[in-house]
Every structure is written in C-alpha cells, then in structure tokens.
Design a protein around this motif. Structure first.
Motif: not given
Lengths: 200, 200, 200, 200
Positions: A103, A106-107, A109-110
């Motif tokens: 997670l 992912l953050e 990456r975003a």
DNA sequence: CATGAATGAGAGTTCATTCAT
DNA sequence: TATGAATGAACTCTCATTCAT
C-alpha cells in the motif's frame, strides 16, 4: 561503530516513516506524524534530511531495495521460482505486513507523476523486477521446463501486470480474495499453457 | 429552474476538481486549488459541500458514473465488445484526457484504505465493471463465440487485473508502451485461446 | 602556547564572523553561517563563546579595535593628517573590503538600540575617533595651519557626521559617487575656509 | 466604503509593523511580533501579503511616503524652508516618535544591500529628498537669499549627509545632543557662509 | 446564492544551544 | 579542545473552515 550509529538513526527514521505512512497514508503524512513514530526529536529529521521530499525519496529507495532483495533471494528450478515469485508477491501479500508495504508503494506510485525523483526511482526498480521474471522464463525454456515458443518478455509483462492489478484492487477495495482468484486464473489460462507437459 | 442552476454549479465544481486533481495530484489538492479552477468563489465550495471530504466523495461518484456510462455504451457482438472494452480502457488510455482520468482514479484508490466512503464507492463500481465483463464472456459462450469451458468470472478477473496493472504501471512510470504490450500478451496467451476457431 | 592556540582560534572565529556578516547581513546571520566560514566545527563556537550575543559583542570589539588602530596609524602634519583621515574613511571606502567592513559596522550600529552592550562599545569607540579628529584640528591651530577661530569640537563633529552620512548613503543605496561628492563639498565649504592661507 | 475597509486593514498592518519594528528591531522582527501588535489574526497578515518580504517592502513604501509627504508640506521663503527642513529632520528627531521612525528606516537601510527591492525603493526616495533640498537652494539663489556662487547640488549633498550622519550617530549611540551639535556646526561653517548678508 | 475577509490550528523548516564522545 | 548528533522552541507560511455582508 560510529558509522553504524549514524546508519542506525537513518534506519530508525526509515522505519518510523514506514509506520507513519502505513497508518496515515501519503496524503496526510506529515513530518510530525513521522516524528511521532520516531524515538528521537522532530528536529533531527531535518538534521538528517534537508527536506520532507529528500526524506521520502530516501524512503522509496529503502522500500525498493527491501523489495528487490526479497526477489533476489528466491532459489530453485525455474518453474518453482515462478511459483514462489507469484506466491510471495500475490498470495502472501495478504499478511498485514506485506499489505502495508504494498500500500505504501502504491501511494508513492500514485504520487510519482507529480514528482520526477519518485518516478525515476520507481522506473528503475520496475525494470529490475521485470528482468528477473523474464530471466526466470528464459531459463525455464533453456532447461526445457517452459515451452520453446513462450516469449519471456511478453509472459513476464502479463504475469507482472495481472499480479500488480490484482494486488492493487485487493488493497484498495479491501477484498482479500482478489489476488488468489487472479493467481488461479493466471495459472489456468497462461502458465499451465506454457509448461512442458512431462506426461505426454 | 433553481434546482437546475444548483446542478450546474455542482457540475462546474466537479469539473474544477477534476482539473485541479489532474494538475496537482491528490496529496497536494487544496480547496484553494479547486477554487482556482472554478469560476466562482472559494466560499461557494463550502456552501455546496460541508467539507473537503464531502466534496471529494461526491467527486468519486462523478468520476465513477462517467466511467460506468462509458462502459455501458459499448455495443456489438461479444468478441467485438471485449475488443472495444480492452481498446477503450487500455489502449486509448494513452490520450492525455484518459490518462488524467485514470490517474485521478488511481490516486483516489490509493487513498481509499484511509477513507471508508471512498472505499465503498470504489468497491461498488468495481463490482459493476467486473460483472459487465463477465457477462460479455458469458454471452460469448452462449453465442458460440467463446469456448464453452471458459469461465466467465475467472477470465473477467484476469482481463481486468492485467489491464489495470498495465495501466497503473504505465501511468506511474510514464512508459506509454506498457498497456499496448500487455494487451498484446493478453490476446496471445489468453483471449486467442478461448476464442472458438471458425476455420478449423 | 596553549594560550596562543586559543587566541588563534578566537581570531579565526572573528574572521569567519566577518565573512559571514558581509555575505549574509546581520539579520540573517546564524551560528551555522558563521560555522560555514569557519574551518572547525559549529560546536566549537559555543565552546569559545557562551552565546551568539557574546560572540557578536566580541566581534564588535574586534572590528572597532581594527578601526581604531587604523586611525592611530596616521602620521604627518595636521592638515595632511586630516586629508588622510578623510581619504581613508571616505574615499578609500569604495574598495570592496572597506565597504564590507563599514556595512558590517552599520548593521551592528542599527542593532545597538536593542542591545546595551553593542551600544556601549560603539559609544566608546565613537568618543575615541571624535577626540582624534578634534585633536588634529587643535594641533593644527597651535601650529598655525588652521585658523585660530576654528572650534575643534564643532569641526570634528561636522567632518565626522557628513562623512558618516555620505558613507551610509553610499553603502545603502549602492551609489559609489556619494562619498566623493560629499568629501569635495566638505573641502569646498568647510575645510578650505578654516585653512590659514599661506599666500595672502 | 468597502474599499475603505480593505485599505483600513492594510493601514492597520503597516502601523502594527511600525510598532513591532520600533520595539524589537529589524533583526528580531517576526510575523508573530507584528501580529502581536495587530488586532486581528496572524493568518490575516499572509492573506494580505504573500510573504514577510512583501509585507516589509510595502512597509518601506509606507514609511517613505510618510517621510516624503512631510517634506513636501514645508512652506515659506527658501531660507526658512531650509531652516524648517533641518529643524524637522534633525532637531525635532529627538522626540520619541521621530526617533523610532528614523531608527526603523536606518534598520531597513542597513538591510538594503541584501535586498534589491529595499534598495530600489530607498534609492528612489533618496533622489526625491535630495532634489527637494537642491531646489530650495536653487530658489534661494534666484531670489537673492543665497549667494550666487553656492552650488545647489553640492550644498544639498553636504546638508543631507551631515544631518543624516548626525542622526544616525545620535540614534545608535543614544546621545541626543548629537543632531543639535552638528546642526549648529552646519549653520556656522556652511549655511551662514552662503547666506547673502543684508546688513553689509 | 455568492463573496472574500478573517480565523486558528498545524504544516515544513530553522535555529541557538546542549551533550556524549 | 573539538565534533556532530540531538533537542525543543520558534519561525514562516498554508489550509479548511467560518462568517458578515
């Protein structure tokens, strides 16, 4: 030993950042929240890192290198390595620890389209992981485990993309069955087809 | 008429939010930046939405309903519908507009573990999209376009996960060839295998 | 020898302070910036001086004693001494080094109303310099170089005030012609009038 | 009226800045200290000015325009105007109010070599004031009050420099007799010499 | 509805100073 | 002496939110 102590503080900051990021998410991650997870003072964060961005860039490196080390540690014949790879990054992701790590990634990456340094570090790591998988396939072909007409690059892309997508959806929607379901489908529709059947 | 005007303002706010989100990213999205993209005043944002979170929750609905409408508009025989679906959400994603939309969605998704309302809305939408794809496969089997032993749910999961993963990686790393490459591999290793070959 | 080494470090700190003050100005002068101009460590600054204020008070003494030594070194008959005095502190101020020194002094002076110790040191130095100039005039009268009705104190005040004002304006506005112009006017309207004309 | 209220807040901020600057000095002037002298909130300071530097630049304009208006208000024949000018900016400076204003200006001037915008504003104002004095001398020559061989520019420079220097020394050393003493010397050695003697 | 001034909490950061080594 | 990690208070500035108009 002195050098170790400095590294130790550095490591403690990375770990504090990890905990804060997992708990609060990137968007509401503050130096104060990192400091709250850190034994020492808030000012020390700025002593070791010039800015929040520096700290987070260092943190990406820290996360990615953990990730890459984990991959590199996989051993065995190609088909078992592929199994282990999938198992480790999809199925086992259901433990709280791994979920938090993915997670956090992912953050970050975003956020990468708004931050060149984030993007560069992530792109480099992505290439490394993709090469590892493609090489597993390639070795498998050489050793006669995978069919000769399997394209290592294409298969690696498909495996990574589907696993990544499954994980993302699983994490963001909170449905823990996602990665397993996709992994089953991946075996059934892709991997089984490129395996050389020994009993035929 | 009053109601219409309110809706119009509401729509303008959603569009302003979209532009601000695309330009600055979720983590640095502020009411001021939304207001900068909005013709009217900052205070009006709080007149229409009790809080920033309310506004963003409404914005998720707005994004997802656009997304769902887009999917629902696909017509034709099952295999063409699947082609169009993949084309629309993967390949065509390379236009700036679609990239921005998917990036906005990704950011909101990455935030969803910290926000129950975000997560619920996203989960609902995910189910809708997955059902749509599964139904396309199911229809294709009924109509003899796809092989009878294809499992609609499993294939839909695999298609969605791989596409989603490809898109995410493409967006975050900035590599525009990703979605195309994965889509090619998806056809070669999955979809071609479940198509009923008419010339055999 | 130990004492010498301490003095040496003390002098190095004063020089580092001078460089930092010239470069950054009083308002943004920090211990870190002084340390950056200093070969040794920041912590050592606090070993030699209990606080930033102690250090700066010592620095004022250092600057003023340089200044006073410079004045004391002027030699020759009274009119030439006056010429040299004006030349040295007004005209020659246009070199970068002197400009920086006078700017540093100006900054410390501007700060003195908020710092009793600064003020006391500056007042003491001012008295010394004024007495030196008045004495030059007085000696000139005794030696028949200046007119008997010239008032040493009044002339000294006027010379010092006008030169000081010219320097301040020159420094703060960045107009290098200021001190020269005022010095010319000072000769024409004041000094020439009190000189005993030998050819009459 | 609404417009007035906005200006009113702006003016209140300028006055608060003035009080804070007089009390604490430039080097330790903080937004908090300005806010402490301000009826409204600290955040409002940043609503009206983008940064501390913006605020202080606006403040320089405010100080200088007050100063320039004061000068412009002087009326009467040239010799009386010159008297009034000297009286107003030197002798009268001994009131607490004027001392504070001139000290504030001195601090901003000492800072100007490190801040282009400060310097530009100060240079512009300096030219205005110098022109005013030179014009007084020039008018006096035309009207037969000052001797024809007096050079307006040179005299203006000398008057301004000596007064400025006297004020600076008076302020920074805290000796209130300074401006008076220099003003007396200025009359005796300069101004009396250029006055046309009517009774000779 | 609509504005924009105003608020107050909290953001990232700087800094003089202390202290273990 | 000398270092540099560590501290904690204070700094500038931002932000969601409120409110009078």
């Amino acid at each position: 030993m002195e050098n170790d102590e400095q590294s130790e503080t550095h490591a403690e900051i990375m770990e504090a950042t990890y905990r804060a990021l997992c708990e609060h998410g990137y968007a509401s991650l503050t130096m104060q929240k990192i400091s709250d997870e850190f034994e020492k003072s808030k000012g020390l964060l700025h002593y070791h890192f010039d800015s929040k961005e520096e700290l987070l860039t260092a943190f990406i490196d820290y996360l990615l290198s953990e990730f890459e080390q984990d991959i590199a540690s996989i051993e065995g014949p190609p088909d078992e390595k592929l199994d282990e790879f999938i198992k480790r990054f999809v199925v086992v992701s259901n433990t709280d620890d791994r979920k938090a790590l993915h997670l956090a990634l992912l953050e970050l990456r975003a956020q990468s389209p708004f931050n060149d340094r984030f993007r560069d570090h992530l792109a480099r790591s992505d290439t490394i992981v993709r090469d590892v998988v493609a090489e597993i396939i390639d070795d498998g072909i050489t050793q006669g485990v995978f069919r000769a007409d399997a394209e290592p690059e294409a298969v690696a892309q498909l495996v990574l993309a589907s696993m990544d997508g499954a994980r993302t959806r699983g994490l963001t929607i909170g449905d823990e069955t996602y990665p397993d379901a996709v992994s089953d489908a991946l075996y059934e529709y892709v991997i089984d087809d490129i395996l050389v059947k020994t009993n035929e």
